[in-house]
Design a protein around this motif. Structure first.
Motif, PDB file in Angstrom:
ATOM      1  N   PRO A 194       0.787  -1.244   0.000  1.00  0.00           N
ATOM      2  CA  PRO A 194       0.000   0.000   0.000  1.00  0.00           C
ATOM      3  C   PRO A 194       0.813   1.284   0.000  1.00  0.00           C
ATOM      4  O   PRO A 194       0.246   2.353  -0.195  1.00  0.00           O
ATOM      5  CB  PRO A 194      -0.830  -0.126   1.281  1.00  0.00           C
ATOM      6  CG  PRO A 194      -0.016  -0.998   2.179  1.00  0.00           C
ATOM      7  CD  PRO A 194       0.680  -1.970   1.276  1.00  0.00           C
ATOM      8  N   ASP A 195       2.129   1.186   0.204  1.00  0.00           N
ATOM      9  CA  ASP A 195       2.945   2.404   0.170  1.00  0.00           C
ATOM     10  C   ASP A 195       3.390   2.762  -1.243  1.00  0.00           C
ATOM     11  O   ASP A 195       3.899   3.856  -1.476  1.00  0.00           O
ATOM     12  CB  ASP A 195       4.160   2.229   1.080  1.00  0.00           C
ATOM     13  CG  ASP A 195       3.752   1.904   2.501  1.00  0.00           C
ATOM     14  OD1 ASP A 195       3.199   2.788   3.173  1.00  0.00           O
ATOM     15  OD2 ASP A 195       3.939   0.747   2.930  1.00  0.00           O
ATOM     16  N   ARG A 258       5.100  -3.646   3.483  1.00  0.00           N
ATOM     17  CA  ARG A 258       5.180  -2.225   3.802  1.00  0.00           C
ATOM     18  C   ARG A 258       6.584  -1.711   3.503  1.00  0.00           C
ATOM     19  O   ARG A 258       7.576  -2.355   3.820  1.00  0.00           O
ATOM     20  CB  ARG A 258       4.856  -1.987   5.292  1.00  0.00           C
ATOM     21  CG  ARG A 258       3.456  -2.417   5.706  1.00  0.00           C
ATOM     22  CD  ARG A 258       2.348  -1.748   4.886  1.00  0.00           C
ATOM     23  NE  ARG A 258       2.421  -0.313   4.866  1.00  0.00           N
ATOM     24  CZ  ARG A 258       1.654   0.494   5.624  1.00  0.00           C
ATOM     25  NH1 ARG A 258       0.769  -0.048   6.455  1.00  0.00           N
ATOM     26  NH2 ARG A 258       1.770   1.802   5.538  1.00  0.00           N
ATOM     27  N   SER A 261       7.863   5.454   2.941  1.00  0.00           N
ATOM     28  CA  SER A 261       7.026   6.391   2.188  1.00  0.00           C
ATOM     29  C   SER A 261       7.857   7.129   1.135  1.00  0.00           C
ATOM     30  O   SER A 261       9.085   7.177   1.197  1.00  0.00           O
ATOM     31  CB  SER A 261       6.421   7.401   3.163  1.00  0.00           C
ATOM     32  OG  SER A 261       5.843   8.486   2.495  1.00  0.00           O
TER      33      SER A 261
ATOM     34  N   ASP B 249       3.174  10.426   7.417  1.00  0.00           N
ATOM     35  CA  ASP B 249       3.729  11.053   6.210  1.00  0.00           C
ATOM     36  C   ASP B 249       2.824  12.081   5.548  1.00  0.00           C
ATOM     37  O   ASP B 249       3.176  12.609   4.494  1.00  0.00           O
ATOM     38  CB  ASP B 249       4.142   9.978   5.190  1.00  0.00           C
ATOM     39  CG  ASP B 249       3.029   9.000   4.851  1.00  0.00           C
ATOM     40  OD1 ASP B 249       1.957   9.064   5.474  1.00  0.00           O
ATOM     41  OD2 ASP B 249       3.245   8.162   3.953  1.00  0.00           O
ATOM     42  N   LEU B 253       4.438  14.747   2.885  1.00  0.00           N
ATOM     43  CA  LEU B 253       3.932  14.792   1.508  1.00  0.00           C
ATOM     44  C   LEU B 253       3.427  16.195   1.173  1.00  0.00           C
ATOM     45  O   LEU B 253       3.634  16.699   0.064  1.00  0.00           O
ATOM     46  CB  LEU B 253       2.814  13.764   1.333  1.00  0.00           C
ATOM     47  CG  LEU B 253       3.287  12.305   1.333  1.00  0.00           C
ATOM     48  CD1 LEU B 253       2.112  11.360   1.572  1.00  0.00           C
ATOM     49  CD2 LEU B 253       3.982  11.952   0.024  1.00  0.00           C
ATOM     50  N   SER B 276      -1.208   9.639  -1.999  1.00  0.00           N
ATOM     51  CA  SER B 276       0.100   9.014  -1.784  1.00  0.00           C
ATOM     52  C   SER B 276       0.222   8.353  -0.417  1.00  0.00           C
ATOM     53  O   SER B 276       1.276   7.812  -0.095  1.00  0.00           O
ATOM     54  CB  SER B 276       1.210  10.065  -1.945  1.00  0.00           C
ATOM     55  OG  SER B 276       1.110  10.716  -3.189  1.00  0.00           O
ATOM     56  N   ILE B 277      -0.823   8.406   0.382  1.00  0.00           N
ATOM     57  CA  ILE B 277      -0.800   7.795   1.717  1.00  0.00           C
ATOM     58  C   ILE B 277      -1.449   6.416   1.629  1.00  0.00           C
ATOM     59  O   ILE B 277      -2.519   6.266   1.020  1.00  0.00           O
ATOM     60  CB  ILE B 277      -1.574   8.664   2.730  1.00  0.00           C
ATOM     61  CG1 ILE B 277      -0.900  10.024   2.902  1.00  0.00           C
ATOM     62  CG2 ILE B 277      -1.687   7.955   4.077  1.00  0.00           C
ATOM     63  CD1 ILE B 277      -1.710  11.007   3.726  1.00  0.00           C
ATOM     64  N   ALA B 278      -0.816   5.429   2.254  1.00  0.00           N
ATOM     65  CA  ALA B 278      -1.409   4.090   2.282  1.00  0.00           C
ATOM     66  C   ALA B 278      -2.814   4.173   2.870  1.00  0.00           C
ATOM     67  O   ALA B 278      -2.995   4.706   3.963  1.00  0.00           O
ATOM     68  CB  ALA B 278      -0.536   3.155   3.110  1.00  0.00           C
ATOM     69  N   GLY B 279      -3.797   3.699   2.126  1.00  0.00           N
ATOM     70  CA  GLY B 279      -5.167   3.722   2.626  1.00  0.00           C
ATOM     71  C   GLY B 279      -5.840   5.074   2.585  1.00  0.00           C
ATOM     72  O   GLY B 279      -6.919   5.238   3.151  1.00  0.00           O
TER      73      GLY B 279
END
Lengths: 334, 345
Positions: A194-195, A258, A261, B249, B253, B276-279
């Motif tokens: 997901p990253d 994971r 970022s 983050d 970002l 750009s953030i997971a989820g």
């Protein structure tokens, strides 16, 4: 003295502005396309300006600034003096054909196409007749450029809305849809990463208005680890043993790969069981308001990561702390 | 126009540099104030707020950056008075003169919003019984079907003030910062004037509230209007069927977008952190949100279109709050054009 101070106030910002725009020894952008992974890993994808439909403008040039390799439109005169002029003027003068900048992180290769605030491309309606068409267009756009098709999971559409009006209106203006963003999600062997992301906004002309891509290579080791983790979680006995080693209910946890970022220069990756926890503080005063009764909300969420040994892990961005760089002081009388 | 500018700048190059430098140097705010809370003394501790706030600082202050840190406060040094109006309060902390961006990351307080038990509805006309602590008007919040936020079904919701929750060592208001009811007023300066009635001793230009329940549908104007005293914009998060995720983050970002293109829109930079953030940074359905106010529709629109260079310019400080302009980026697809995607009529 006053004259000196004034001269300094005038010259320092001008010099800083020029220094920030200086072009010297600018490296070429990384090659756009598939990044081979080597034996057993998952290939990555490097986005760039070649083949991109992101609109930069005419006569692009490169410069290195603030940790990014930037590609942006040149302002007519390409002499050093012309470049300086461009840097000074672009803060206040709309430049023909100057639509945006492609920025490639020198630390990790993440790439962002960012339009200028008033770029003409922003004024066009969204691509296609539906969000689904927009999603398909964006997916195809990236895959044609080299994004590994077998790593594409779902494409998630986001909706941009705008509204304006008088603040005292009893009937508020209805927010109107102005654009879509389609986010391509990454999956490797059925396990989400997901990253990683590849997202874009396309306008009715099929031009990319804005985009962002970070799709790094995933090494073989982390894929091996993820496979072993998957085996543990699919075996009832081993799953129960794993559950006993970590806090929280893993029945709703998610196995994921994971990685750091796009904000990070240091790359780390691990297979993780992501456990969602909620953090919902009670109001601290006795006369304070009660908790929400809206059944759909329940407090801020935090995702905790546990590796295959049951050890809690933290991603590089989660470990950042600048307390040594900025010591804190506060006077009680403030 | 462009030809004229080129001609002028060529012929009067030194004068042009001088004039532009004066203009740029004379009314610029470049300071950053970041207040981040993880430690709630066991009452809802968080883990990513400090990293999130520091990620914003790091992204905004690379070598040769035009930004600088005025304050970085964390945990027990984040006091409720930092945010509330007063010469010894926000004017020396969150809203200090010379600040361009004030960034808070931590909890927002959960306050009454829906009925108990939930009142499922099909029309806003059915929503007439606000719970204690909330007030009319009620609306039937849309959810759970095509075009609407996923993860719930429609229910009645009502207005309530929005409140940040801190855990400072010197709190004077129980750690609560109500920014809807008038005690918080941000951005008042000699450029904005004293129209808000709180003097001119503030000065920040952008307030970021990276917290739970920054605003709620569909009360975004009423919940933010009183906090306006000169700021160009307020950026926050609007959960619809879920809540904000405490991620590390979002700040980085957001700040990174400045480094990528200082001529890009600040509002878009905040909105698109979601991509750009997971989820997406929101658990469930929700939106990143930005709102701007000023004396005319054109001025409010001008703020929402500001780039990072204009954000620094104190000459653009808002001089009223009679008009607003708002943008959302919501984490679901919708094609509705003739009614709100947030409420049922």
């Amino acid at each position: 003295m006053a004259m000196k101070t004034r001269a300094l106030a005038i010259s320092v910002p001008a010099l800083l502005s020029l220094a920030a725009c200086a072009t010297m020894n600018v490296p070429p952008p990384p090659r756009q396309g598939l990044i081979p992974a080597g034996d057993g890993g998952a290939a990555g994808y490097q986005h760039g300006i070649d083949g991109s439909r992101f609109v930069v403008g005419q006569n692009t040039r490169r410069l290195v600034q603030y940790g990014y390799l930037l590609m942006l439109a040149e302002y007519g005169d390409t002499s050093p003096r012309g470049r300086k002029r461009h840097c000074i003027l672009r803060a206040s003068v709309k430049l023909t054909g100057d639509e945006g900048t492609v920025a490639i992180s020198r630390g990790n290769g993440s790439t962002f196409g960012v339009p200028h605030a008033r770029a003409s491309t922003l004024r066009m309606p969204p691509f296609g007749a539906s969000p689904q068409e927009h999603d398909a267009f964006v997916r195809d756009y990236f895959v044609k450029l080299g994004l590994p098709a077998d790593q594409v999971d779902e494409v998630r559409c986001m909706t941009l809305l705008e509204a304006n009006g008088r603040s005292d209106e009893t009937a508020q203006a209805i927010p109107r849809v102005t654009a879509y963003y389609s986010i391509v999600k990454r999956v490797v062997e059925g396990i989400a990463a997901p990253d990683s992301f590849a997202w874009a906004r396309a306008n009715s002309e099929g031009r990319i208005v804005q985009e962002g891509v970070y799709w790094p290579v995933l090494p073989r080791g982390v894929l091996d680890e993820a496979r072993r983790f998957k085996d543990i979680l699919s075996d009832d006995q081993r799953r129960r043993a794993f559950q006993s080693r970590i806090p929280g209910d893993i029945s709703k946890a998610t196995l994921a790969i994971r990685h750091a970022s796009a904000t990070e220069g240091h790359f780390e990756v691990f297979a993780s069981l992501d456990v969602m926890t909620r953090s919902s503080p009670a109001a601290p005063r006795s006369d304070a308001r009660q908790r929400a009764t809206d059944s759909s909300v329940g407090g801020m969420t935090v995702i905790r990561h546990f590796d295959i040994n049951g050890t809690e892990r933290f991603l590089p961005q989660e470990k950042l702390n600048l307390k040594d760089r900025y010591p804190e002081r506060k006077d009680a009388e403030r | 126009m462009l030809r004229w500018a080129r001609h002028l700048s060529s012929r009067y190059w030194d004068m042009t540099v001088f004039v532009l430098s004066v203009a740029l140097a004379g009314c610029q705010s470049t300071g950053l104030v970041v207040e981040s809370v993880n430690n709630y003394s066991g009452n809802g501790d968080l883990t990513n707020s400090i990293a999130n706030g520091d990620g914003f600082i790091r992204a905004m202050t690379p070598p040769d950056s035009e930004w600088h840190v005025i304050h970085r406060f964390t945990d027990r040094l984040v006091w409720d008075t930092d945010f509330l109006d007063g010469p010894q309060r926000d004017a020396r902390n969150f809203d200090q003169s010379g600040t361009a961006i004030s960034y808070y990351t931590g909890h927002g307080l959960i306050t009454p919003y829906g009925e108990n038990p939930a009142h499922r509805c099909t029309s806003s006309s059915q929503c007439t019984s606000p719970p204690a602590g909330a007030s009319p008007p009620g609306v039937c919040k849309a959810a759970g079907s095509t075009n609407y936020a996923p993860g719930d079904t429609p229910q009645c919701v009502y207005y309530s003030d929005r409140i940040l929750l801190v855990n400072g060592s010197n709190d004077q208001f129980g750690g609560q910062v109500n920014y809807s009811a008038g005690a918080a007023a941000w951005g008042e300066s000699s450029n904005s004037g004293a129209w808000r009635g709180v003097g001119t001793d503030g000065g920040t230009n952008l307030v970021v509230l990276d917290a739970s329940f920054g605003v709620l549908p569909t009360y975004w104007v009423r919940q933010t209007q009183q906090a306006m005293a000169g700021i160009h914009m307020l950026a926050t998060i609007m959960p619809v069927t879920g809540d904000t995720a405490n991620v590390a983050d979002r700040g980085g970002l957001f700040g990174g977008s400045w480094a990528q293109n200082p001529d890009g829109a600040v509002s878009t930079a905040w909105l698109t952190t979601m991509n750009s953030i997971a989820g997406s940074g929101i658990n469930g359905g929700g939106c990143n949100f930005v709102i701007a106010f000023d004396t005319t529709a054109a001025k409010a629109q001008g703020h929402i279109d500001e780039d990072w260079n204009q954000l620094r310019n104190d000459g653009f400080d808002a001089q009223g709050n009679g008009f607003y302009s708002a943008r959302w980026l919501c984490n679901w697809p919708s094609t509705i054009t003739n009614k709100s995607i947030f409420e049922l009529p």
